[in-house]
Design an enzyme around this catalytic site. Structure first.
Site, PDB file in Angstrom:
ATOM      1  N   ASP A  78      35.791   6.765  23.245  1.00 44.72           N
ATOM      2  CA  ASP A  78      35.140   6.329  24.486  1.00 44.72           C
ATOM      3  C   ASP A  78      35.941   6.705  25.714  1.00 44.72           C
ATOM      4  OD1 ASP A  78      36.753   4.115  23.175  1.00 44.72           O
ATOM      5  OD2 ASP A  78      36.565   3.284  25.186  1.00 44.72           O
ATOM      6  N   ASN A  79      37.111   7.302  25.520  1.00 45.63           N
ATOM      7  CA  ASN A  79      37.912   7.792  26.641  1.00 45.63           C
ATOM      8  C   ASN A  79      37.988   9.312  26.670  1.00 45.63           C
ATOM      9  OD1 ASN A  79      38.491   5.207  27.544  1.00 45.63           O
ATOM     10  ND2 ASN A  79      40.407   5.059  26.402  1.00 45.63           N
ATOM     11  N   LYS A 111      36.051   0.877  39.937  1.00 42.01           N
ATOM     12  CA  LYS A 111      36.607   0.266  38.729  1.00 42.01           C
ATOM     13  C   LYS A 111      37.367  -0.999  39.114  1.00 42.01           C
ATOM     14  CE  LYS A 111      39.898   1.263  34.999  1.00 42.01           C
ATOM     15  NZ  LYS A 111      40.793   2.305  34.432  1.00 42.01           N
TER      16      LYS A 111
END
Length: 523
Positions: A275-276, A136
């Site tokens: 989305d988390n 990330k």
């Protein structure tokens, strides 16, 4: 030295992997892996190199899970590899990948999102477990949405420390293998330096992945994704009358359990967008998170959350709401018994009944955790009122969440002389005394001795959590290229339930300046 991925080299548990073996073991083409789903789900691309990468931190425990000795982090090739620097030399068919997904952000449909700064390197298989490895902060992807694709040292250290802290608290989470730093400047509120955190999980599939294909009416791809998740992680669903309804039930169960885990330790996620949310019920995407100091049921850990949507008290409700979004995305797959009715109306009714399982799962799960935190071995009527009564007094007094539960173990069922450590956390001592009287009466119904109860309570009430000021102190030193505090804090958090008298200061109340700390979506 450079590395390129090849066919997987399975790690022998008796022999730690070398750097060459590790690079080879991260396989991007293994059958059944997410990357095998194809171009509709991801974009292959190299990471964007950073200059002169260096190791900031490494988790020996996560390294062992992948089957290698963390000592190989001393090899310069380690920092280069997990910065993503060698990926530009890899053949096109074996390039890393960024995945596409969509989602609701702060309750509003945001449309297409995706891995804007994360790329998957592939999978490692070790000890019978297959784990995805993702970096990330690796640079822009097609899903960066005008962002720079970078992560900064500050946020990467926070994610590294909290991922590992949550794991050692026994809460389902993605893991963090390492943080790689670089002096590459990155602009946020100020100019900061770049960092890349390596994340590890069985899967990074989110609710938003399903929403993406549903919202684009791509039912075949939606089915392909759901089948991937079922085959890899929920094979028991294949035995159900409706495998996709069963998948929703499994996600509901795991999400309910995760919400109970968060509430029980005073953890606030901060950005519970769809989305988390992990389809496996993992804590994922550590940004503006926080463990509460003084208890405030309405605590908002994310400075960007001006409406308090993701406050502590609302987390279970939001988890439930997010499951509704997942259920809607799965509706096209439910059947065939719904086909004659156009599947929607009765399918939605049945899905809602499945979602009711959240309520029947969450409440008992949290009650059981609170009972254990209070040292109550047997369930009795009124235990929930006793726990809620304590939280109400804690809220009114802003009593420290972690210390309150840890110090309760020192109380005696017959003698109030040991109450001081916990009593002194409350400004309104008569209010605490009134609650303690009822608690002591309840303890008299227990057959365990005070010592046995205290030992049990110390196994579920952590002494050490990642308080914001502890993370901030480690970050400030790291900005000066002193990573010793990151390493020390990680060691403390790896044993959250142990006394560790040599680190007593890490369990102390936060200093006054800690109240000025803020975390936001850029954190």
């Amino acid at each position: 030295m450079s590395f390129s991925p090849s066919n997987a080299v399975q790690a022998d548990e008796a022999d730690a992997l070398s750097m060459d073996d590790l690079a080879a073991a991260i396989d991007i083409g293994r059958p059944g892996a997410f990357a095998a789903l194809g171009s509709a789900f991801l974009t292959r691309l190299p990471a964007t190199p950073v200059p002169e990468p260096y190791v900031v931190a490494i988790s020996a425990d996560a390294a062992a899970q992948l089957g290698f000795d963390p000592a190989i982090a001393a090899d310069p090739a380690f920092a280069a590899f997990f910065a993503g620097n060698p990926t530009s030399d890899w053949p096109a068919e074996r390039l890393p990948y960024a995945t596409v997904y969509s989602g609701h952000q702060f309750g509003v449909w945001a449309g297409q999102l995706g891995d804007g700064r994360a790329i998957g390197l592939g999978e490692v298989e070790h000890g019978g477990e297959r784990l995805e490895v993702q970096i990330k902060g690796a640079g822009r992807t097609p899903y960066s949405r005008m962002g720079d694709g970078r992560a900064v040292l500050r946020s990467s250290i926070r994610e590294f420390l909290c991922s590992e802290a949550m794991h050692h608290l026994g809460i389902p989470t993605t893991r963090a293998l390492c943080v790689i730093g670089s002096d590459l400047p990155v602009r946020r509120e100020t100019i900061e330096t770049s960092a890349i955190v390596t994340r590890v999980a069985p899967s990074f599939v989110r609710f938003g992945h399903f929403e993406h294909f549903y919202s684009n009416d791509r039912v075949d791809d939606l089915k392909k994704l759901a089948d991937h998740v079922i085959e890899r992680f929920y094979p028991q669903c294949r035995e159900a009358d409706d495998p996709y309804m069963a998948l929703l039930a499994e996600a509901t169960r795991r999400t309910a359990d995760l919400m109970a885990d968060w509430q029980a330790v005073g953890f606030c996620h901060g950005v519970m967008n769809t989305d988390n949310m992990s389809i496996l019920g993992l804590t994922i995407d550590y940004g503006p998170f926080g463990f509460m100091d003084g208890f405030n049921a309405h605590h908002i850990c994310n400075h960007s959350d001006t409406q308090g949507r993701y406050s502590y008290s609302r987390q279970p409700q939001v988890g439930y709401w997010n499951l509704f979004c997942l259920a809607q995305a799965l509706v096209p797959l439910f059947g065939p018994q719904y086909a004659e009715e156009g599947r929607s109306e009765r399918a939605i009714e049945d899905a809602q009944r499945v979602l009711e399982g959240f309520k029947t799962r969450f409440a008992p799960a949290l009650e059981a955790k609170m009972r254990a935190k209070l040292g109550l071995a047997e369930a009795r009527e009124g235990d929930d009122k006793l726990a809620n009564g304590l939280l109400e007094v804690m809220h009114a007094n802003r009593a420290d969440f972690t210390q309150t539960f840890r110090h309760l173990a020192k109380m005696s069922k017959t003698d109030a002389s040991n109450d001081a450590p916990v009593r002194d956390l409350f400004l309104d001592r008569p209010a605490f005394d009134a609650w303690a009287s009822g608690y002591r009466a309840r303890l008299m119904q227990e057959t365990r001795s005070d010592a046995e109860r205290a030992a049990a309570m110390s196994r579920v009430n952590p002494k050490y959590v990642l308080r914001n000021h502890l993370a901030e102190q480690a970050i400030r030193q790291a900005k000066e290229k002193d990573f010793s505090e990151v390493e020390r804090l990680a060691r403390v958090l790896a044993r959250p339930f142990d006394e560790q008298p040599e680190f007593e200061s890490y369990a102390g109340l936060p200093p006054d300046w800690a109240s000025e700390l803020e975390v936001s979506c850029s954190s």
